[in-house]
Design a protein around this motif. Structure first.
Motif, PDB file in Angstrom:
ATOM      1  N   LEU A 117      70.254  80.297  20.766  1.00  0.00           N
ATOM      2  CA  LEU A 117      70.817  79.484  21.849  1.00  0.00           C
ATOM      3  C   LEU A 117      70.319  78.043  21.770  1.00  0.00           C
ATOM      4  O   LEU A 117      71.072  77.100  22.034  1.00  0.00           O
ATOM      5  CB  LEU A 117      70.427  80.093  23.200  1.00  0.00           C
ATOM      6  CG  LEU A 117      71.009  81.471  23.527  1.00  0.00           C
ATOM      7  CD1 LEU A 117      70.458  81.973  24.837  1.00  0.00           C
ATOM      8  CD2 LEU A 117      72.524  81.429  23.565  1.00  0.00           C
ATOM      9  N   ILE A 118      69.046  77.870  21.415  1.00  0.00           N
ATOM     10  CA  ILE A 118      68.498  76.516  21.297  1.00  0.00           C
ATOM     11  C   ILE A 118      69.183  75.763  20.164  1.00  0.00           C
ATOM     12  O   ILE A 118      69.554  74.596  20.303  1.00  0.00           O
ATOM     13  CB  ILE A 118      66.978  76.587  21.077  1.00  0.00           C
ATOM     14  CG1 ILE A 118      66.304  77.223  22.295  1.00  0.00           C
ATOM     15  CG2 ILE A 118      66.402  75.214  20.806  1.00  0.00           C
ATOM     16  CD1 ILE A 118      64.823  77.446  22.128  1.00  0.00           C
ATOM     17  N   HIS A 119      69.354  76.423  19.012  1.00  0.00           N
ATOM     18  CA  HIS A 119      70.020  75.776  17.880  1.00  0.00           C
ATOM     19  C   HIS A 119      71.448  75.362  18.230  1.00  0.00           C
ATOM     20  O   HIS A 119      71.940  74.336  17.755  1.00  0.00           O
ATOM     21  CB  HIS A 119      70.045  76.718  16.676  1.00  0.00           C
ATOM     22  CG  HIS A 119      68.688  77.001  16.098  1.00  0.00           C
ATOM     23  ND1 HIS A 119      67.703  76.057  16.030  1.00  0.00           N
ATOM     24  CD2 HIS A 119      68.168  78.134  15.564  1.00  0.00           C
ATOM     25  CE1 HIS A 119      66.628  76.573  15.482  1.00  0.00           C
ATOM     26  NE2 HIS A 119      66.871  77.835  15.188  1.00  0.00           N
ATOM     27  N   ALA A 120      72.118  76.197  19.050  1.00  0.00           N
ATOM     28  CA  ALA A 120      73.509  75.908  19.414  1.00  0.00           C
ATOM     29  C   ALA A 120      73.614  74.942  20.582  1.00  0.00           C
ATOM     30  O   ALA A 120      74.720  74.549  20.955  1.00  0.00           O
ATOM     31  CB  ALA A 120      74.239  77.202  19.757  1.00  0.00           C
ATOM     32  N   GLY A 121      72.494  74.555  21.194  1.00  0.00           N
ATOM     33  CA  GLY A 121      72.506  73.616  22.308  1.00  0.00           C
ATOM     34  C   GLY A 121      73.018  74.202  23.603  1.00  0.00           C
ATOM     35  O   GLY A 121      73.385  73.457  24.524  1.00  0.00           O
ATOM     36  N   LEU A 122      73.021  75.551  23.750  1.00  0.00           N
ATOM     37  CA  LEU A 122      73.542  76.174  24.963  1.00  0.00           C
ATOM     38  C   LEU A 122      72.518  76.222  26.091  1.00  0.00           C
ATOM     39  O   LEU A 122      72.869  76.502  27.225  1.00  0.00           O
ATOM     40  CB  LEU A 122      74.012  77.602  24.648  1.00  0.00           C
ATOM     41  CG  LEU A 122      75.200  77.705  23.691  1.00  0.00           C
ATOM     42  CD1 LEU A 122      75.571  79.155  23.464  1.00  0.00           C
ATOM     43  CD2 LEU A 122      76.396  76.959  24.257  1.00  0.00           C
ATOM     44  N   ALA A 123      71.237  76.031  25.780  1.00  0.00           N
ATOM     45  CA  ALA A 123      70.198  76.077  26.808  1.00  0.00           C
ATOM     46  C   ALA A 123      69.458  74.747  26.868  1.00  0.00           C
ATOM     47  O   ALA A 123      68.255  74.707  27.102  1.00  0.00           O
ATOM     48  CB  ALA A 123      69.232  77.220  26.521  1.00  0.00           C
ATOM     49  N   ALA A 124      70.194  73.641  26.688  1.00  0.00           N
ATOM     50  CA  ALA A 124      69.540  72.332  26.638  1.00  0.00           C
ATOM     51  C   ALA A 124      69.196  71.814  28.025  1.00  0.00           C
ATOM     52  O   ALA A 124      68.237  71.071  28.193  1.00  0.00           O
ATOM     53  CB  ALA A 124      70.441  71.335  25.918  1.00  0.00           C
ATOM     54  N   ASP A 125      69.983  72.211  29.042  1.00  0.00           N
ATOM     55  CA  ASP A 125      69.766  71.707  30.404  1.00  0.00           C
ATOM     56  C   ASP A 125      69.515  72.870  31.347  1.00  0.00           C
ATOM     57  O   ASP A 125      70.194  73.901  31.282  1.00  0.00           O
ATOM     58  CB  ASP A 125      70.987  70.903  30.890  1.00  0.00           C
ATOM     59  CG  ASP A 125      71.259  69.698  30.004  1.00  0.00           C
ATOM     60  OD1 ASP A 125      72.430  69.435  29.723  1.00  0.00           O
ATOM     61  OD2 ASP A 125      70.278  69.050  29.587  1.00  0.00           O
ATOM     62  N   GLY A 126      68.553  72.715  32.255  1.00  0.00           N
ATOM     63  CA  GLY A 126      68.283  73.740  33.242  1.00  0.00           C
ATOM     64  C   GLY A 126      67.604  74.958  32.654  1.00  0.00           C
ATOM     65  O   GLY A 126      67.130  74.955  31.520  1.00  0.00           O
ATOM     66  N   SER A 127      67.562  76.016  33.456  1.00  0.00           N
ATOM     67  CA  SER A 127      66.917  77.266  33.045  1.00  0.00           C
ATOM     68  C   SER A 127      67.979  78.301  32.712  1.00  0.00           C
ATOM     69  O   SER A 127      69.039  78.349  33.342  1.00  0.00           O
ATOM     70  CB  SER A 127      66.003  77.790  34.159  1.00  0.00           C
ATOM     71  OG  SER A 127      65.007  76.839  34.479  1.00  0.00           O
TER      72      SER A 127
END
Length: 471
Positions: free
Chosen positions: A158-168
């Protein structure tokens, strides 16, 4: 363009993804699943799959599940990052009675700096288990280059795909009976936990357990990991948005999204397998090989304190080296060299003779062993061909150009039938696979069709194996 093979397994199956990395993109070349007996090791099965799928030796990356690794959350006093490995190992020796000084430890720093306490996720792997994995995969010509942790890898995807870049956010990876959860905030992993469901649960019971654990993680996570409410839940493991699990989670007010890892940013795949979420940790492992990226936990290259320079040891080694060189020059003469050459020639002759005898003996043993297995398994291939002919498409759709029978090393199967040929359309192969599955007597790997250079009425080539299940 580097080729990488990522491998993961549990009690039921072995999963693999073959990909190539170029610049900032991952291209998935092959994806597959092979049935695995819970008592067997994955390396021999991977060797057979690689031979059948013609996967050449390349960099191999392994993924370990929760049942092979010990996880522990610890709090360390204020210290520098280089001091964490020493303090961590000392605390593990006190906390874990079965932890040895030579066992492997890697960690993920969840929070903290040099002036405050450090929250650490420690993951340990016994030295014997790591050596066993290395020997097993090295024996099939695939030296492991990295050994990662499944729960961390799914979250890193998820981090690599940028899906969890903002918020929790909460990452949920469902693979068989293993459930891996991770809390993320602003592109960082803050908490990781996992649990295993009991055997024999019905679907409704399984979903209830998963939902309760997710709710518990969301509730407790605000206190132990993040100060902001968890806004999103990313679910790996199902591609059906109407399942009972999704409906139950959404009824609790959670913003749940199913994630297909093969359609994420920086990932391209020609074919997407069934239940693509099962391969999320493997894609996270492969994306960690992209430039300027790394895997947080790697049991082959764990984080260690920097070693201080030891000039005394270097001086001693230099003196020993000079002594050895002087000793060798003193005794190096032509008579010794000639004697060694004669001895070497004699040993080469003996080795050649022994190798010839061994090769002859091995050939005879192989023939006898295969004949014995074929006789004891009692497979009547004339009857099997009669049954298979009913399921095979007509000659307008499929033509078999090569057929080979083989005995099975797996006690669940009577034997296997290897088919090669030409087909009108890949959908014909899917129909054949469904027909064989409906009979309940055969297990057919989905073939990877390839274009037929000859063209004509059969524009696709295929190669597959049909396993005969024991009655």
């Amino acid at each position: 363009m580097a080729r990488l093979l990522a491998v993961d397994w549990d009690d039921v199956e072995l999963r693999y993804v073959l990909g190539s990395v170029q610049k900032e993109n991952l291209t998935v070349l092959k994806v597959g699943v092979a049935p695995l007996d819970g008592d067997s090791e994955p390396a021999p099965l991977l060797r057979d799959v690689a031979k059948e799928e013609r996967i050449e030796p390349c960099h191999t990356l392994l993924c370990l599940g929760r049942n092979q690794v010990e996880q522990l959350f610890l709090t360390l006093p204020p210290c520098s990052f280089n001091e964490i490995p020493i303090l961590l190992r000392n605390q593990l020796l006190r906390e874990l009675p079965n932890f040895g000084e030579q066992d492997i430890v890697d960690f993920l720093e969840l929070d903290g700096d040099a002036d405050s306490e450090h929250k650490i996720l420690a993951a340990t792997l016994t030295l014997l288990r790591r050596q066993s994995l290395i020997r097993a995969f090295r024996s099939i010509g695939r030296q492991p280059d990295k050994i990662g942790l499944r729960g961390v890898l799914a979250a890193e995807l998820l981090i690599h795909a940028g899906l969890a870049a903002d918020g929790s956010a909460l990452s949920v990876c469902v693979i068989g009976n293993d459930i891996e959860l991770a809390i993320l905030e602003s592109g960082r992993i803050l908490w990781v936990r996992s649990f295993r469901l009991p055997e024999g649960l019905r679907l409704q019971e399984m979903n209830t357990r998963i939902v309760s654990e997710i709710q518990r993680t969301v509730t407790v996570g605000v206190d132990v990991a993040t100060t902001t409410p968890i806004e999103q839940v990313f679910l790996f493991g199902t591609d059906d948005e109407e399942t009972t699990l999704l409906e139950t989670l959404r009824s609790q007010g959670l913003n749940v999204q199913t994630v297909n890892p093969f359609t994420m940013e920086h990932v391209s795949a020609k074919e997407i397998p069934d239940q693509p979420g099962r391969f999320a940790p493997l894609l996270g492992l492969l994306l960690g090989e992209l430039p300027n990226r790394k895997t947080a936990i790697d049991f082959l290259h764990p984080k260690e304190p920097p070693r201080p320079a030891n000039y005394i040891l270097a001086a001693v080694l230099l003196m020993i080296l000079l002594g050895v060189v002087g000793y060798g020059l003193f005794y190096w003469n032509r008579q010794v060299v000639q004697g060694l050459e004669q001895e070497l020639a004699k040993l080469e002759a003996e080795h050649k003779e022994t190798a010839t005898q061994l090769q002859q003996t091995q050939s005879i043993w192989t023939v006898l062993n295969e004949a014995h297995k074929f006789d004891t398994q009692g497979a009547n291939w004339l009857d099997e061909l009669r049954e298979l002919s009913v399921a095979l498409p007509t000659e307008k759709d499929l033509v078999v150009t090569q057929m080979a029978f083989a005995v099975a090393n797996d006690r669940r199967f009577t034997g296997s039938l290897q088919l090669s040929g030409m087909v009108r359309d890949p959908s014909v192969l899917m129909t054949l696979q469904n027909n064989l599955r409906a009979k309940g007597l055969y297990l057919m790997y989905y073939p990877q069709p390839s274009p037929n250079p000859a063209g004509g009425g059969y524009p696709w080539l295929f190669r597959t194996t049909i396993w005969r299940i024991k009655r």
